[in-house]
Design a protein around this motif. Sequence first.
Motif: not given
Length: 220
Positions: A67-72, A166-172, A102-106, A76-78
């Motif tokens: 559940n912990i967000p990772r540094n992107t 998207g312009k916001t973070n994404a999670i998959a 985890d994905f940063a915007p774009y 490559v922004g992921s």
Amino acid sequence: MRKAYLLTVALFALAFSLASASDPSPLQDFCVALKDYSDKSAVFVNGKFCKDPKLVTADDFYFCGLNIPRNTYNKVGSNVTNVNVDTFPGLNTLGISLARIDFAPYGQNPPHTHPRGTEILVVLEGTLFVGFVTSNTDNRLFTKTLNKGDVFVFPVGLIHFQVNVGKTNAIAISGLSSQNAGAITIANAVFGSNPPINPDVLTKAFQLDKKVVKYLQKEF
């Protein structure tokens, strides 16, 4: 949160249904992987040595922190958090693993393959553009834009990618039909091999100027 939980449960169910597609079936109830080995020259063949079943506890089948967000913050922004047999010993011989992306915007998870497993992906947050390419028979590209709750499958061994559009973070969350599906990132493997591939080979293969090839090899 409840929706995300249900999506994750559904993903597990789908991933388990794919488990027989790659790794061989286990021959016992479980084979928790040993983290320490007395014989450092041991060779691993399709799995790891088993822990004594009498010493196995519930913690061997437990993993926390997904559940912990990772540094992107990278090129490559992921960031991919793998939950495979190397990080979760209880998966040994069970033919299944998991990953959080985890994905940063774009940001993107660049073109790559999993040589030993099919991947099924569910979007928990954001919008992803995903796709895969078939083998050299026709190199056909299949793509789809996925929103929260959407699921997509990438067949075993085929080159695929995910991009946050998207312009916001994404999670998959991804399920894989192997305890250790492996990952070959195409650019890293081709231009960052050790030792480097002869530039003449890459110049002809990619129809690039040799200076461009050497530049890419330095970058990777």
